[in-house]
Design a protein around this motif. Structure first.
Motif, PDB file in Angstrom:
ATOM      1  N   THR A 174      35.842  42.542  43.121  1.00  0.00           N
ATOM      2  CA  THR A 174      36.030  43.038  44.481  1.00  0.00           C
ATOM      3  C   THR A 174      36.268  44.545  44.492  1.00  0.00           C
ATOM      4  OG1 THR A 174      36.833  40.920  45.309  1.00  0.00           O
ATOM      5  CG2 THR A 174      37.514  42.866  46.533  1.00  0.00           C
TER       6      THR A 174
ATOM      7  N   LYS B 234      41.811  38.356  48.678  1.00  0.00           N
ATOM      8  CA  LYS B 234      40.614  39.201  48.725  1.00  0.00           C
ATOM      9  C   LYS B 234      40.586  40.101  49.968  1.00  0.00           C
ATOM     10  CE  LYS B 234      35.634  39.197  48.058  1.00  0.00           C
ATOM     11  NZ  LYS B 234      34.490  38.438  47.513  1.00  0.00           N
TER      12      LYS B 234
ATOM     13  N   MET C 171      40.837  44.189  49.980  1.00  0.00           N
ATOM     14  CA  MET C 171      39.817  45.057  50.577  1.00  0.00           C
ATOM     15  C   MET C 171      40.432  46.001  51.609  1.00  0.00           C
ATOM     16  SD  MET C 171      36.765  44.916  49.394  1.00  0.00           S
ATOM     17  CE  MET C 171      36.008  45.763  50.779  1.00  0.00           C
TER      18      MET C 171
ATOM     19  N   ASP D 173      41.323  41.430  40.463  1.00  0.00           N
ATOM     20  CA  ASP D 173      40.011  41.068  41.023  1.00  0.00           C
ATOM     21  C   ASP D 173      39.083  42.278  40.903  1.00  0.00           C
ATOM     22  OD1 ASP D 173      37.848  40.155  42.444  1.00  0.00           O
ATOM     23  OD2 ASP D 173      38.970  39.644  44.257  1.00  0.00           O
TER      24      ASP D 173
END
Length: 390
Positions: free
Chosen positions: A133, A348, A352, A130
């Motif tokens: 992100t 996600k 993070m 990803d």
């Protein structure tokens, strides 16, 4: 001290200043090992005694490293006699000289907005991660083509790529370890660059499928890597070798060994008898401790052996706990979409959290173990050892 308290008092400095902190530990491998259908005890040293303090782990880890090199992946040559290169805002060049041979390769760099210097995630092969992100978090993306360092489609006795140009085309080291060596050389160049663009002490590595196998091995064997994030790595990646044969539809070890020369040549002797291996992947998970580890798996594709992956994570997490770093491992296979190497919404938030904690050093969210009920392994079936209080 609780892990949270440890974090507040400097737990964030979990990386080592060198690739292999235990390189000075004397390790003498026995000539043979007993067959063991259970997972080997990560806390028991080669001499049969168990470690009793956290500081004992440094040399116990070195024993596991040497076992993994000899029987699973092949030797990872250390830092070459000469490593030079450049870091720019768009790319990295690497040139190595060792044993009278030279080779080079390069990687591209994509910087986030801002002034830097930036943490960076080395992304194998350019898919599955990803990256949106990662960049949005303020972290650079280094796009690494591992085939420059170890090509696929070659016979085992004629391996090609930068690693084999230096160490020989008949080297018994498999591609996964050659690729990991390439990641380490990228970090060498970042370290030498002065840190104006990229931070050498805030590097992550990720990749999906065969590149998930690669990312897992890279993070296992370089203690400078702050965050290791293998995605859907399958047989030859995170899943325990001992579990694969009993997991319906999983890629057999013989297939993973023969599909490409990913694993070291010596592993060929164990594809039908993993119980003869003196090591298993829960111990590779443990080798990452206490650094950040985020294992992502897909329970919808039987071939990927996610049940055995969950056992590896649970087994390795016992070492994390014993080292007081239980909050530093995340495992997540509870996802809805079964598409291989898709960017998933479920990952996600933990992505993070891990970036903030291990690369930006601004967060302190504890790791999460989220195992899909479709592919839930049971560690107690696989171990006959208990976790000590260190």
């Amino acid at each position: 001290m609780s892990t949270t308290a440890a974090a507040a008092t400097g737990r964030l400095a979990v990386t080592a200043p060198v690739e292999d902190e235990g390189a000075d530990c004397p390790v003498s491998l026995p000539g043979s090992f007993p067959t063991n259908s259970k997972l080997p005890d990560p806390f028991t040293k080669l001499d049969g005694t168990r470690i009793s303090t956290k500081s004992d782990w440094r040399c116990r880890r070195e024993e596991i490293k040497k076992l993994a090199e000899k029987y699973v992946y092949g030797e990872k040559h250390g830092k070459p006699q000469g490593v030079t290169g450049t870091v720019s805002r768009t790319g990295i060049t690497v040139n190595v000289t060792d044993q009278g041979k030279s080779a080079g390769f390069s990687a591209s760099v994509q910087l986030p907005s801002g002034t830097g210097p930036f943490p960076a995630v080395i992304v194998y092969g350019g898919f599955g991660a990803d990256t949106a992100t990662i960049l949005a978090a303020g972290v650079a993306v280094i796009s690494y083509d591992p085939y420059q360092v170890g090509k696929e489609g070659t016979p085992r006795n004629n391996k090609q790529g930068a690693y084999y140009s230096v160490y020989g085309s008949s080297s018994s080291t498999g591609l996964l370890m050659a690729w990991a060596w390439g990641v380490s050389r990228i970090i060498d160049v970042i370290e030498q660059s002065g840190g104006g663009i990229l931070k050498a002490d805030a590097t992550g590595v990720t990749g999906c499928s065969r590149f998930g196998k690669g990312a897992f091995v890279a993070g296992t064997f370089d203690q400078r890597i702050a965050l290791t994030m293998p995605i859907e790595s399958g047989s030859g990646g995170a899943p325990i070798f001992r579990g694969i044969a009993g997991e319906s539809g999983a890629q057999p070890l013989s297939s993973a060994y023969s599909e490409q020369p990913w694993l070291g040549d010596a592993f060929g002797s164990f594809t039908g008898s993993p119980g003869n291996l003196p090591v298993d992947t829960h111990e590779m998970v443990a080798m990452v401790a206490p650094r950040g580890l985020f294992i992502m798996e897909n329970p919808h594709i039987d071939w990927l052996a996610a049940r055995s992956g969950s056992v590896a994570a649970l087994g390795g997490a016992e070492v994390y706990k014993a080292l007081g770093a239980g909050d530093d491992i995340t495992y997540w296979s509870d996802v809805q979409d079964g598409t291989h190497c898709a960017v998933r919404p479920e990952w996600k938030t933990p992505l993070m959290s891990n970036i903030q904690k291990f690369l930006l050093k601004t967060g302190n969210a504890p790791g999460v173990i989220r195992i899909s009920s479709q592919k839930a392994g049971n560690l107690s079936q696989w171990r006959d050892w208990q976790t000590p209080s260190l």
